[in-house]
Design an enzyme around this catalytic site. Structure first.
Site, PDB file in Angstrom:
ATOM      1  N   GLY A 221      73.572  27.436  56.357  1.00 39.30           N
ATOM      2  CA  GLY A 221      73.460  27.672  54.357  1.00 39.30           C
ATOM      3  C   GLY A 221      72.633  26.399  53.973  1.00 39.30           C
ATOM      4  O   GLY A 221      73.236  25.155  53.754  1.00 39.30           O
TER       5      GLY A 221
ATOM      6  N   LYS B 281      78.719  29.038  51.157  1.00 38.42           N
ATOM      7  CA  LYS B 281      79.666  28.918  50.007  1.00 38.42           C
ATOM      8  C   LYS B 281      81.163  29.200  50.636  1.00 38.42           C
ATOM      9  O   LYS B 281      81.043  30.158  51.783  1.00 38.42           O
ATOM     10  CB  LYS B 281      79.334  29.818  49.062  1.00 38.42           C
ATOM     11  CG  LYS B 281      78.298  29.495  48.197  1.00 38.42           C
ATOM     12  CD  LYS B 281      78.072  30.091  46.714  1.00 38.42           C
ATOM     13  CE  LYS B 281      77.020  29.805  46.005  1.00 38.42           C
ATOM     14  NZ  LYS B 281      77.435  28.442  45.478  1.00 38.42           N
TER      15      LYS B 281
ATOM     16  N   ASN C 248      82.624  22.456  49.778  1.00 42.72           N
ATOM     17  CA  ASN C 248      83.390  22.319  48.616  1.00 42.72           C
ATOM     18  C   ASN C 248      84.785  23.390  48.839  1.00 42.72           C
ATOM     19  O   ASN C 248      84.601  24.299  49.448  1.00 42.72           O
ATOM     20  CB  ASN C 248      82.882  22.810  47.386  1.00 42.72           C
ATOM     21  CG  ASN C 248      81.651  21.712  46.859  1.00 42.72           C
ATOM     22  OD1 ASN C 248      81.956  20.488  47.008  1.00 42.72           O
ATOM     23  ND2 ASN C 248      80.828  22.261  46.016  1.00 42.72           N
TER      24      ASN C 248
ATOM     25  N   LYS D 137      88.018  15.323  46.748  1.00 41.92           N
ATOM     26  CA  LYS D 137      86.590  15.958  46.465  1.00 41.92           C
ATOM     27  C   LYS D 137      86.954  17.002  45.551  1.00 41.92           C
ATOM     28  O   LYS D 137      86.400  17.472  44.415  1.00 41.92           O
ATOM     29  CB  LYS D 137      86.032  16.092  47.526  1.00 41.92           C
ATOM     30  CG  LYS D 137      84.606  17.001  47.356  1.00 41.92           C
ATOM     31  CD  LYS D 137      83.601  16.119  46.467  1.00 41.92           C
ATOM     32  CE  LYS D 137      82.637  17.185  46.148  1.00 41.92           C
ATOM     33  NZ  LYS D 137      81.701  17.166  47.406  1.00 41.92           N
TER      34      LYS D 137
ATOM     35  N   ASN E 236      85.889  18.185  41.584  1.00 46.77           N
ATOM     36  CA  ASN E 236      85.232  19.350  41.694  1.00 46.77           C
ATOM     37  C   ASN E 236      86.095  20.297  40.340  1.00 46.77           C
ATOM     38  O   ASN E 236      85.507  21.297  39.580  1.00 46.77           O
ATOM     39  CB  ASN E 236      85.184  20.444  42.904  1.00 46.77           C
ATOM     40  CG  ASN E 236      84.013  19.929  43.578  1.00 46.77           C
ATOM     41  OD1 ASN E 236      83.154  19.514  43.059  1.00 46.77           O
ATOM     42  ND2 ASN E 236      84.291  20.307  45.020  1.00 46.77           N
TER      43      ASN E 236
ATOM     44  N   ASN F  27      76.559  17.207  34.260  1.00 48.46           N
ATOM     45  CA  ASN F  27      77.755  16.591  34.602  1.00 48.46           C
ATOM     46  C   ASN F  27      78.091  15.626  33.696  1.00 48.46           C
ATOM     47  O   ASN F  27      79.149  15.563  33.136  1.00 48.46           O
ATOM     48  CB  ASN F  27      77.572  15.993  36.023  1.00 48.46           C
ATOM     49  CG  ASN F  27      77.638  17.134  37.114  1.00 48.46           C
ATOM     50  OD1 ASN F  27      77.625  18.403  36.945  1.00 48.46           O
ATOM     51  ND2 ASN F  27      77.730  16.607  38.441  1.00 48.46           N
TER      52      ASN F  27
ATOM     53  N   ASN G   4      72.802  15.878  36.975  1.00 48.39           N
ATOM     54  CA  ASN G   4      73.156  16.924  37.845  1.00 48.39           C
ATOM     55  C   ASN G   4      73.678  18.204  37.226  1.00 48.39           C
ATOM     56  O   ASN G   4      74.518  17.895  36.338  1.00 48.39           O
ATOM     57  CB  ASN G   4      73.820  16.369  39.223  1.00 48.39           C
ATOM     58  CG  ASN G   4      73.604  17.543  40.201  1.00 48.39           C
ATOM     59  OD1 ASN G   4      72.656  17.769  40.560  1.00 48.39           O
ATOM     60  ND2 ASN G   4      74.799  17.640  40.721  1.00 48.39           N
TER      61      ASN G   4
ATOM     62  N   SER H 100      76.070  20.894  38.172  1.00 50.34           N
ATOM     63  CA  SER H 100      76.847  21.080  39.143  1.00 50.34           C
ATOM     64  C   SER H 100      76.294  22.514  40.070  1.00 50.34           C
ATOM     65  O   SER H 100      75.934  23.384  39.290  1.00 50.34           O
ATOM     66  CB  SER H 100      78.404  21.352  38.792  1.00 50.34           C
ATOM     67  OG  SER H 100      78.510  22.839  38.097  1.00 50.34           O
TER      68      SER H 100
END
Length: 308
Positions: free
Chosen positions: A7, A78, A104, A186, A190, A204, A254, A256
């Site tokens: 990925g 993902k 994530n 984390k 998110n 962000n 950034n 996201s």
């Protein structure tokens, strides 16, 4: 050490590129043909906080089988594709291969373990931010600590070795005895940032510039903290709401990953981020109304891409 990155979008290219610059044999694996061709023909172009350069000592392939056996497989697909992608990479996972997930969302560890066995998996979180600009081009937009840990909490030789590899690649690394707690930490970031940026189109840092978005960030994170406590998760570090605000500030420029997905009309990870909180909240009897609204709004965006 031979490293493969499964990925190779914005974050996969960032980690793969920096590790290749450090002298490791790195192969990027991705299904986007133009991206693969650009990297092989012109190198991987990285710009951003560490300057602008092109990494040529790296190769890219469109299927895992072309990568060949590796010592370390870093998973950045993902979350919705994790099981399928790892299954497709079985042929390059040897007896001594370690698999590191820095993805994530919730459920990645379990999905990978179901395919290859829990003993091969190391989990982690990253504080870096990266944006995919186009085929073979990324912008390194923010940096932070990379925390990794064995699932059983041991700080063993394998963990130290992989930590040293990442440090040689220029990453600030910490080894954890509570990595699942950190994955939840984390996730809380998110929860606060990704859906809101995807809905508003804001970068962000702008989320903390407006009282309206800051209030929604706080409420979404507080709901998720209640769910984490209900599950018995041990959270570490500073207040989760303040931490999410600080990450937004540190990665101010950034866009996201979820905003990038929506902008490019791609499937997002909303199901394993805010959606996961909604589902766990239902199971535990903990209300999560703000996360439900954020989940619904991003889901509708996905369903109406072709109408815009």
């Amino acid at each position: 050490m031979k490293i493969a990155v499964l990925g190779s979008g914005a974050m996969g290219c960032l980690y793969g590129g920096k590790l290749a610059e450090a002298g490791y044999d790195v192969t990027l694996i991705d299904v986007w043909k133009d991206h693969i061709d650009s990297i092989n023909n012109r190198g991987l172009h990285i710009e951003g906080i560490e300057g602008e350069r092109t990494v040529r000592s790296i190769r890219a392939v469109s299927s895992a089988g072309e990568a060949g056996p590796c010592d370390l497989l870093i998973v950045f697909v993902k979350a919705t594709l994790t099981a399928q992608a790892v299954e497709s990479a079985r042929g390059i996972i040897g007896e001594r291969t370690s698999i590191l997930t820095l993805q994530n969302g919730l459920g990645n560890v379990e999905k990978i373990s179901a395919v290859v066995g829990e003993e091969k998996v190391i989990a982690g979180v990253t504080g870096h931010g990266s944006t995919l600009l186009g085929p073979g081009k990324i912008r390194h937009a923010g940096q932070g600590v990379t925390v990794i840990g064995e699932l059983n909490g041991a700080v063993d030789e394998r963990l130290r070795c992989i930590g040293a590899v990442l440090e040689k690649g220029g990453f600030d690394v910490k080894l954890s005895q509570n990595v699942m707690g950190l994955i939840w930490g984390k996730l809380l970031v998110n929860i606060g940032i990704n859906a809101l940026t995807a809905i508003t189109g804001l970068k962000n840092g702008r989320l903390v510039d407006f009282s309206e978005t800051e209030e929604l960030l706080r409420s979404a994170v507080e709901e998720a903290v209640a769910v984490a406590k209900g599950k018995g998760v041990i959270l570490e570090g500073e207040d989760p709401v303040e931490h999410a605000r600080n990450v937004a500030r540190l990665t101010a420029t950034n866009r996201s990953s979820m905003l990038q997905d929506v902008s490019n009309k791609r499937k997002t990870e909303i199901d394993v981020i805010n959606g996961a909180i909604v589902q766990e909240g239902k199971r535990l009897g903990i209300p999560t109304p703000v996360n439900k609204v954020l989940y619904n709004l991003v889901s509708v965006k996905e369903k109406t891409y072709e109408e815009v």
